[in-house]
Design a protein around this motif. Structure first.
Motif, PDB file in Angstrom:
ATOM      1  N   GLN A  40       0.811  -1.211   0.000  1.00 36.73           N
ATOM      2  CA  GLN A  40       0.000   0.000   0.000  1.00 36.73           C
ATOM      3  C   GLN A  40       0.845   1.263   0.000  1.00 36.73           C
ATOM      4  O   GLN A  40       0.547   2.225  -0.717  1.00 36.73           O
ATOM      5  CB  GLN A  40      -0.942   0.001   1.207  1.00 36.73           C
ATOM      6  CG  GLN A  40      -1.906   1.185   1.216  1.00 36.73           C
ATOM      7  CD  GLN A  40      -2.856   1.137   2.397  1.00 36.73           C
ATOM      8  OE1 GLN A  40      -2.545   0.559   3.439  1.00 36.73           O
ATOM      9  NE2 GLN A  40      -4.021   1.734   2.237  1.00 36.73           N
ATOM     10  N   HIS A  41       1.925   1.281   0.794  1.00 36.03           N
ATOM     11  CA  HIS A  41       2.723   2.506   0.843  1.00 36.03           C
ATOM     12  C   HIS A  41       3.434   2.733  -0.483  1.00 36.03           C
ATOM     13  O   HIS A  41       3.631   3.876  -0.896  1.00 36.03           O
ATOM     14  CB  HIS A  41       3.698   2.481   2.016  1.00 36.03           C
ATOM     15  CG  HIS A  41       4.831   1.523   1.886  1.00 36.03           C
ATOM     16  ND1 HIS A  41       4.671   0.174   2.039  1.00 36.03           N
ATOM     17  CD2 HIS A  41       6.140   1.732   1.610  1.00 36.03           C
ATOM     18  CE1 HIS A  41       5.841  -0.422   1.873  1.00 36.03           C
ATOM     19  NE2 HIS A  41       6.745   0.489   1.608  1.00 36.03           N
ATOM     20  N   ALA A  93       2.099   1.905  -3.352  1.00 33.11           N
ATOM     21  CA  ALA A  93       1.029   2.388  -4.229  1.00 33.11           C
ATOM     22  C   ALA A  93       0.852   3.894  -4.072  1.00 33.11           C
ATOM     23  O   ALA A  93       0.690   4.629  -5.057  1.00 33.11           O
ATOM     24  CB  ALA A  93      -0.272   1.653  -3.924  1.00 33.11           C
ATOM     25  N   ARG A  94       0.891   4.376  -2.843  1.00 31.53           N
ATOM     26  CA  ARG A  94       0.783   5.816  -2.595  1.00 31.53           C
ATOM     27  C   ARG A  94       1.981   6.557  -3.169  1.00 31.53           C
ATOM     28  O   ARG A  94       1.855   7.632  -3.764  1.00 31.53           O
ATOM     29  CB  ARG A  94       0.654   6.092  -1.100  1.00 31.53           C
ATOM     30  CG  ARG A  94      -0.647   5.605  -0.463  1.00 31.53           C
ATOM     31  CD  ARG A  94      -0.669   5.931   1.018  1.00 31.53           C
ATOM     32  NE  ARG A  94      -0.589   7.368   1.243  1.00 31.53           N
ATOM     33  CZ  ARG A  94       0.076   7.925   2.261  1.00 31.53           C
ATOM     34  NH1 ARG A  94       0.740   7.184   3.124  1.00 31.53           N
ATOM     35  NH2 ARG A  94       0.078   9.238   2.413  1.00 31.53           N
ATOM     36  N   SER A 127      -3.653  -7.974  -3.782  1.00 33.58           N
ATOM     37  CA  SER A 127      -3.284  -6.665  -3.224  1.00 33.58           C
ATOM     38  C   SER A 127      -3.247  -5.589  -4.301  1.00 33.58           C
ATOM     39  O   SER A 127      -3.693  -4.456  -4.075  1.00 33.58           O
ATOM     40  CB  SER A 127      -1.922  -6.767  -2.536  1.00 33.58           C
ATOM     41  OG  SER A 127      -1.971  -7.647  -1.436  1.00 33.58           O
ATOM     42  N   ARG A 150      -6.746  -4.493  -5.096  1.00 30.39           N
ATOM     43  CA  ARG A 150      -7.315  -3.712  -3.997  1.00 30.39           C
ATOM     44  C   ARG A 150      -6.772  -2.283  -4.007  1.00 30.39           C
ATOM     45  O   ARG A 150      -7.524  -1.310  -3.862  1.00 30.39           O
ATOM     46  CB  ARG A 150      -7.004  -4.387  -2.664  1.00 30.39           C
ATOM     47  CG  ARG A 150      -7.597  -3.655  -1.465  1.00 30.39           C
ATOM     48  CD  ARG A 150      -7.483  -4.455  -0.180  1.00 30.39           C
ATOM     49  NE  ARG A 150      -6.102  -4.678   0.218  1.00 30.39           N
ATOM     50  CZ  ARG A 150      -5.468  -5.845   0.168  1.00 30.39           C
ATOM     51  NH1 ARG A 150      -6.102  -6.921  -0.278  1.00 30.39           N
ATOM     52  NH2 ARG A 150      -4.219  -5.966   0.547  1.00 30.39           N
ATOM     53  N   HIS A 151      -5.466  -2.135  -4.215  1.00 32.64           N
ATOM     54  CA  HIS A 151      -4.871  -0.797  -4.163  1.00 32.64           C
ATOM     55  C   HIS A 151      -5.242   0.039  -5.384  1.00 32.64           C
ATOM     56  O   HIS A 151      -5.474   1.246  -5.262  1.00 32.64           O
ATOM     57  CB  HIS A 151      -3.352  -0.919  -4.031  1.00 32.64           C
ATOM     58  CG  HIS A 151      -2.928  -1.606  -2.771  1.00 32.64           C
ATOM     59  ND1 HIS A 151      -1.794  -2.374  -2.670  1.00 32.64           N
ATOM     60  CD2 HIS A 151      -3.517  -1.662  -1.546  1.00 32.64           C
ATOM     61  CE1 HIS A 151      -1.689  -2.854  -1.448  1.00 32.64           C
ATOM     62  NE2 HIS A 151      -2.715  -2.438  -0.752  1.00 32.64           N
ATOM     63  N   ALA A 208      -8.726   1.261  -4.726  1.00 30.94           N
ATOM     64  CA  ALA A 208      -8.759   2.319  -3.717  1.00 30.94           C
ATOM     65  C   ALA A 208      -8.319   3.659  -4.294  1.00 30.94           C
ATOM     66  O   ALA A 208      -8.814   4.716  -3.870  1.00 30.94           O
ATOM     67  CB  ALA A 208      -7.877   1.937  -2.536  1.00 30.94           C
ATOM     68  N   GLN A 209      -7.419   3.620  -5.275  1.00 30.29           N
ATOM     69  CA  GLN A 209      -6.914   4.857  -5.875  1.00 30.29           C
ATOM     70  C   GLN A 209      -7.762   5.320  -7.051  1.00 30.29           C
ATOM     71  O   GLN A 209      -7.482   6.366  -7.637  1.00 30.29           O
ATOM     72  CB  GLN A 209      -5.470   4.658  -6.344  1.00 30.29           C
ATOM     73  CG  GLN A 209      -4.497   4.436  -5.198  1.00 30.29           C
ATOM     74  CD  GLN A 209      -3.065   4.283  -5.679  1.00 30.29           C
ATOM     75  OE1 GLN A 209      -2.150   4.721  -5.017  1.00 30.29           O
ATOM     76  NE2 GLN A 209      -2.856   3.677  -6.836  1.00 30.29           N
TER      77      GLN A 209
END
Length: 386
Positions: free
Chosen positions: A60-61, A63-64, A103, A106-107, A110-111
Motif C-alpha cells: 500500500q505505501h 502504491a501511494r 493486493s 485492492r490498491h 482504492a486509488q
C-alpha cells in the motif's frame, strides 16, 4: 572551491541526484553532490535506458508513492520539455491465489485507477504473443510505462548545475568525520568539506562507506538480457505491454525499447558482490532460466541473445527503503531506496530528503523506513520489487 556547504550529498546515482536536484530547485542553500566515478557511469544501479514505472503495487505505501511520483515525472517532463516516460501498459501475472494480484487489485481500486482482470484465455486472445498456463490470471494496468534512467540522470544533473548546485565527479569519499555529531565533515580525494547536513546515498557502496552498518545491507549483481524476437513487430512498444510474473524467480520484461530486443530480468537472483571488486560477469544459468521462460510462455521472443547488462541491487531484509538518521549524528541521513524497485519513485526520494534538510517530515515518510524496521541484520529479502 568552497569548502563549506549547507548540504553535502554522497553518491550521484538515482537517489543522490534526486536529492541534489530537489534542493537546488527549491533554492535551499549551498548544495554539493559528490560522485566517485563520472556522472552517468554504469558501475552502480542507475544506468541503462529502461526501468518499469507502475501504479500496480502489492504494498500500500508503494502504491501511494507511485501515484505521488507519477505527478513528479509529469512535472519534470513539462518543466524541462524532455520525455522521460513512455506509456506501455503492464501485465501483472499470477494465479487466482496469488496474494500479489489480490493486493494490486485492492490498491488500484482504492486509488480509482482503471485496470482489467484477464484469465488465461482472455490473456492469450488479447495478447497472442503469450502462451499462458491454464490457471494463470492477469491484471492489465494501462497507467504504466518505461522510464529512461540514463537520460533522467543526465537531465537532472545538468539542471542541478543550472540551478546553482555544485557537482564533483571522480571524487571518492575516504572518511566521514563525525567527531562533532552536529558538524559533520566529509573527507574526500579532493579535500575536506564541512557540511550543515550530510546525505549518504551511496547505493551499493553504502556498506563499504559505513562498515558498522554493513550487515544491514546486501549488495548483489543482477543481470538483464535482450533477446531478438523472431517476429519483432509483435513486441513493439504499444503492442506488447511490460510484464511481471509473480512467481519465484520473479520474471519481468519489456517491449522493444532502445534496442530492438525484448528485455528480460529476474528479480534479486544474482550473486552477492563487493562493488569495488565485482568479480565475474553475467551468470549463464540466469540467462538459461530467462530463455526457458520465454520458450514456454513467449516463444516468438526466444530468439538470439543480443546483449547482457548487469547492475547492482542493494537490498534490506524487509525489502523496503531506508531514510533514517545515522546512529551517531542527527545531521547525517542514510538513504537507500533501492531493492530493485526504487527508480520509479525518484521524484519522491528527492522530496523526502529535501524535506529532511528543512526538518520537515514528508507525508510519505513512515517509521517503516527506519534502520530498525527496514534494515535489521540481514536475511533474505521478503518483498518483491520490479
Amino acid at each position: 572551491m568552497k569548502r563549506a556547504y549547507d548540504t553535502v550529498i554522497i553518491g550521484g546515482g538515482m537517489a543522490g541526484t534526486a536529492a541534489a536536484h530537489e534542493l537546488a530547485r527549491r533554492g535551499q542553500g549551498k548544495v554539493l553532490l559528490l560522485e566517485q566515478h563520472r556522472f552517468g557511469h554504469h558501475h552502480g544501479s542507475s544506468a541503462g535506458a529502461s526501468r518499469i514505472f507502475r501504479l500496480s503495487q502489492p504494498l500500500q505505501h508503494h502504491a501511494r508513492m507511485a501515484a505521488w511520483a507519477l505527478r513528479g515525472w509529469r512535472t519534470f517532463q513539462q518543466e524541462y520539455q524532455t520525455q522521460l516516460y513512455w506509456p506501455s501498459g503492464l501485465l501483472d501475472l499470477g494465479t487466482a491465489h496469488s496474494p500479489e494480484l489480490t493486493s494490486i487489485a485492492r490498491h488500484l481500486t482504492a486509488q480509482g485507477e482503471p485496470f482489467e482482470r484477464l484469465d488465461a484465455v482472455a490473456l492469450a486472445r488479447r495478447h497472442p504473443q503469450w502462451r499462458p498456463d491454464d490457471d494463470w490470471q492477469a491484471i492489465f494496468s494501462p497507467e504504466a510505462g518505461i522510464l529512461n534512467p540514463s537520460l533522467t540522470l543526465e537531465l537532472l544533473t545538468a539542471m542541478t548545475r543550472a540551478l546553482g548546485g555544485t557537482l564533483l565527479e571522480q571524487t571518492r569519499v575516504q572518511r566521514l568525520d563525525l567527531s562533532d555529531p552536529h558538524a559533520p565533515v566529509v573527507e574526500t580525494s579532493a579535500g575536506r568539506f564541512e557540511a550543515g547536513r550530510v546525505v549518504i546515498a551511496a547505493g551499493g557502496w553504502l556498506p563499504n562507506l559505513l562498515p558498522d552498518l554493513a550487515g544491514r545491507f546486501r549488495v548483489t549483481r543482477e543481470q538483464v538480457v535482450f533477446f531478438r524476437p523472431q517476429r519483432p513487430e509483435a513486441f513493439a512498444l504499444g503492442r506488447f505491454p511490460m510484464f511481471i510474473q509473480w512467481t519465484v524467480p520473479e520474471v519481468y520484461g519489456f517491449p522493444m525499447f532502445h534496442l530492438p530486443g525484448v528485455k528480460v530480468g529476474l528479480h534479486i537472483s544474482g550473486p552477492e558482490v563487493n562493488p569495488d571488486h565485482p568479480d565475474g560477469g553475467p551468470q549463464p544459468e540466469l540467462t538459461a532460466t530467462m530463455r526457458r521462460f520465454l520458450q514456454r510462455h513467449l516463444p516468438d521472443a526466444a530468439g538470439p541473445e543480443m546483449q547482457t547488462q548487469t547492475c547492482l541491487y542493494t537490498t534490506t531484509r524487509s525489502g523496503d527503503f531506508v531514510y533514517d538518521q545515522h546512529p551517531a549524528s542527527p545531521h547525517v541521513l542514510l538513504v537507500s531506496p533501492c531493492s530493485g524497485a526504487g527508480f520509479k519513485f525518484m521524484p519522491v526520494h528527492g522530496e523526502i530528503v529535501a524535506d529532511w534538510t528543512q526538518q520537515v517530515t514528508h507525508p510519505l515518510w513512515s517509521d517503516r523506513f527506519t534502520l530498525q524496521r527496514a534494515a535489521p541484520d540481514h536475511g533474505p529479502p521478503r518483498d518483491g520489487g520490479g
